[in-house]
Design an enzyme around this catalytic site. Structure first.
Site, mmCIF file in Angstrom:
data_model
loop_
_atom_site.group_PDB
_atom_site.id
_atom_site.type_symbol
_atom_site.label_atom_id
_atom_site.label_comp_id
_atom_site.label_asym_id
_atom_site.label_seq_id
_atom_site.Cartn_x
_atom_site.Cartn_y
_atom_site.Cartn_z
ATOM 1 N N CYS A 113 0.941 -1.262 -0.317
ATOM 2 C CA CYS A 113 0.046 0.137 -0.379
ATOM 3 C C CYS A 113 0.769 1.467 0.099
ATOM 4 O O CYS A 113 0.112 2.013 -0.472
ATOM 5 C CB CYS A 113 -1.039 0.117 0.842
ATOM 6 S SG CYS A 113 -1.980 -1.185 1.265
ATOM 7 N N HIS A 260 -3.591 7.033 1.136
ATOM 8 C CA HIS A 260 -4.227 5.998 1.759
ATOM 9 C C HIS A 260 -5.514 5.699 2.081
ATOM 10 O O HIS A 260 -5.328 5.579 3.167
ATOM 11 C CB HIS A 260 -2.960 4.558 1.746
ATOM 12 C CG HIS A 260 -2.993 3.082 1.734
ATOM 13 N ND1 HIS A 260 -3.478 3.037 0.740
ATOM 14 C CD2 HIS A 260 -3.364 2.283 2.617
ATOM 15 C CE1 HIS A 260 -4.036 1.810 0.486
ATOM 16 N NE2 HIS A 260 -3.682 1.335 1.905
ATOM 17 N N ASN A 290 -9.890 -0.170 -0.954
ATOM 18 C CA ASN A 290 -8.089 -0.464 -0.692
ATOM 19 C C ASN A 290 -7.845 -1.064 -1.993
ATOM 20 O O ASN A 290 -7.745 -2.019 -1.887
ATOM 21 C CB ASN A 290 -8.115 -1.585 0.615
ATOM 22 C CG ASN A 290 -6.407 -1.334 1.091
ATOM 23 O OD1 ASN A 290 -5.433 -0.778 -0.077
ATOM 24 N ND2 ASN A 290 -5.730 -1.274 2.210
HETATM 25 O O1 UT7 Z 1 -3.654 -1.541 3.597
HETATM 26 C C1 UT7 Z 1 -3.307 -1.523 4.301
HETATM 27 C C2 UT7 Z 1 -2.569 -2.215 5.540
HETATM 28 N N1 UT7 Z 1 -4.661 -2.659 6.109
HETATM 29 C C3 UT7 Z 1 -4.771 -1.876 7.115
HETATM 30 O O2 UT7 Z 1 -4.719 -0.736 8.257
HETATM 31 C C4 UT7 Z 1 -5.575 -2.407 7.686
HETATM 32 C C5 UT7 Z 1 -5.995 -2.157 9.361
HETATM 33 N N2 UT7 Z 1 -7.543 -2.498 9.460
HETATM 34 C C6 UT7 Z 1 -8.377 -2.223 9.848
HETATM 35 O O3 UT7 Z 1 -8.630 -1.523 8.825
HETATM 36 C C7 UT7 Z 1 -9.706 -3.094 10.568
HETATM 37 O O4 UT7 Z 1 -8.581 -3.653 11.638
HETATM 38 C C8 UT7 Z 1 -10.597 -3.891 10.611
HETATM 39 C C9 UT7 Z 1 -11.474 -3.379 8.584
HETATM 40 C C10 UT7 Z 1 -10.046 -5.057 9.246
HETATM 41 C C11 UT7 Z 1 -11.504 -4.448 11.009
HETATM 42 O O5 UT7 Z 1 -12.187 -4.121 11.927
HETATM 43 P P1 UT7 Z 1 -12.404 -3.032 13.323
HETATM 44 O O6 UT7 Z 1 -12.528 -2.548 13.301
HETATM 45 O O7 UT7 Z 1 -10.533 -3.324 13.928
HETATM 46 O O8 UT7 Z 1 -12.828 -5.005 13.509
HETATM 47 P P2 UT7 Z 1 -12.469 -6.103 14.547
HETATM 48 O O9 UT7 Z 1 -10.995 -7.241 13.504
HETATM 49 O O10 UT7 Z 1 -11.632 -5.989 15.623
HETATM 50 O O11 UT7 Z 1 -13.358 -7.387 14.452
HETATM 51 C C12 UT7 Z 1 -14.789 -6.750 15.575
HETATM 52 C C13 UT7 Z 1 -15.307 -7.292 15.135
HETATM 53 C C14 UT7 Z 1 -15.147 -9.310 15.481
HETATM 54 O O12 UT7 Z 1 -16.210 -10.031 16.409
HETATM 55 P P3 UT7 Z 1 -16.007 -10.011 18.126
HETATM 56 O O13 UT7 Z 1 -15.291 -10.499 18.323
HETATM 57 O O14 UT7 Z 1 -16.138 -8.667 18.617
HETATM 58 O O15 UT7 Z 1 -17.921 -11.020 18.364
HETATM 59 C C15 UT7 Z 1 -14.912 -9.126 14.361
HETATM 60 O O16 UT7 Z 1 -15.128 -11.518 14.338
HETATM 61 O O17 UT7 Z 1 -16.388 -7.947 14.374
HETATM 62 C C16 UT7 Z 1 -16.311 -9.070 13.209
HETATM 63 N N3 UT7 Z 1 -16.040 -9.151 11.972
HETATM 64 C C17 UT7 Z 1 -16.863 -8.777 10.926
HETATM 65 N N4 UT7 Z 1 -18.575 -9.019 11.277
HETATM 66 C C18 UT7 Z 1 -19.355 -8.318 9.960
HETATM 67 C C19 UT7 Z 1 -14.845 -9.481 11.906
HETATM 68 N N5 UT7 Z 1 -15.355 -8.906 9.998
HETATM 69 C C20 UT7 Z 1 -16.416 -8.816 9.716
HETATM 70 C C21 UT7 Z 1 -17.535 -8.524 8.762
HETATM 71 N N6 UT7 Z 1 -18.396 -8.666 8.718
HETATM 72 N N7 UT7 Z 1 -17.146 -8.933 7.278
#
Ligand code: UT7
Length: 342
Positions: A113, A260, A290
């Protein structure tokens, strides 16, 4: 002497994939994706279109946007991609040929990225070294081909596309002159975002006997979102502050922050840390997701095409991604034509 931006263009593959489309096969929802990432839809390559084709389309548009004398002078093509056409050879020579640019210098670079920032610096370096006078630099990604579409933690986030710029030799004080740059990396955290299989490590480990022992998941992206999020905010903020310091600009000098597009919450958190007001923060992740190294040029092209980014505006670019790697740069926006990408 400096590398000066002289043309810009972007391209998105035609297949639109909405959050509702994803929710039909994945345990997710439009509401979760929009509130956690800011994404409503993204594009997927289809019908045989791949990284090379995306690069050619975006490159052709950047060449059309550049002045005729700059186009005739193109003597190097650089492609930043983390979703290569194939492991070998680089796609840049093929892109140069398909664009009719002849036997120019051509190579790929991989920095996920932050690829657009690293590629801008490398292209500017070609000009500074005298190896090239005019560079066509393209960020092109068909990264959704490396994402497991059954994995809800990664499938909603990525989209395909390409963005390109023409850089020519010019003067440091003219609009479009690039720099200073700030670049950095932390390889100790490489596993936070990786596609484990396909390269020499896995081939060497299985003795070249075949791929039977490689778990299917290893062919696809593995990502630890939460720690990446924190790293992204921290490094984009620090890198942006560092480049502003080198440029002798204050935050108040910045007309547009073009960061980005990994997650709208990351972009807003960085802007908040920098104390940049929301109206100076460019966003298009809602429409494209992204797109890795295509993200920053697609966003620049978007805001220039709709007339928000105007000649003379001071622009701060910043990106972060796998590696880990990050980079920032500044420029004063030049008078270049930009066409909307549909
Ligand atoms: O391009 C540069 C490199 N990449 C990045 O910089 C990505 C950086 N990270 C992020 O943007 C975020 O961490 C994500 C968008 C990937 C995830 O968002 P988050 O707010 O950090 O969510 P999380 O992974 O902590 O998950 C929160 C909850 C979890 O459920 P519980 O454990 O709270 O019950 C996940 O299982 O959301 C759940 N979850 C989803 N639910 C519905 C994870 N993915 C999904 C989904 N739909 N697609």
């Amino acid at each position: 002497m400096a590398a000066v931006l002289a043309g810009i263009g972007g391209f998105l593959p035609p297949r639109v994939v909405t959050n509702e489309d994803l929710s039909a096969t994945l345990d997710t929802s439009d509401e979760w994706i929009r509130t956690r990432t800011g994404i409503s839809e993204r594009r997927f390559v289809s019908g045989g279109l791949s990284t090379g084709g995306l690069a050619v389309e975006a490159g052709a548009r950047a060449l059309r946007s550049a002045r005729a004398d700059a186009v005739d002078a193109v003597d190097a093509v650089v492609v930043a991609t983390t979703s290569p056409e194939r492991l070998c050879p680089a796609v840049a020579p093929e892109v140069a040929s398909r664009l009719g640019l002849g036997q120019v210098a051509a190579f790929d670079l991989t920095s996920a990225c932050s690829g657009f920032l690293y590629g801008l610096a490398a292209s500017a370096g070609l000009i500074a070294s005298g190896a090239a006078d005019t560079v066509l630099f393209i960020g092109a990604e068909a990264f959704t081909t490396l994402v497991n579409q059954q994995d809800r933690s990664t499938a909603p986030i990525f989209g395909d596309g390409a963005g390109a710029v023409v850089l020519r030799r010019g003067e440091p004080d003219e609009p479009g002159a690039l720099g200073p740059f700030d670049l950095g990396s932390d390889g100790s955290l490489a596993d936070l975002l990786a596609v484990p299989a396909g390269g020499s490590r896995q081939r060497s480990a299985d003795g070249g006997l075949g791929h039977g022992a490689v778990p299917t998941g290893d062919w696809y992206l593995r990502m630890e979102g939460r720690p990446l999020y924190q790293q992204a905010v921290e490094h984009m903020t620090r890198s942006a502050q560092s480049v502003l310091k080198h440029a002798d600009w204050s935050v108040a000098d910045v007309d547009w922050f073009v960061g980005h597009q990994a997650n709208v919450r990351i972009v807003r958190a960085v802007a908040e840390e920098l104390e940049l007001p929301e109206e100076r923060v460019a966003v298009n992740i809602d429409r494209v997701g992204n797109t890795l190294s295509a993200s920053v040029p697609l966003l620049l092209n978007d805001i220039a095409a709709r007339g928000d980014l105007r000649p003379g505006d001071r622009v701060l670019l910043s990106a972060f991604g796998a590696g880990l790697s990050w980079g920032s740069a500044v420029l004063v926006w030049p008078d270049v034509a930009a066409v909307p990408v549909s």
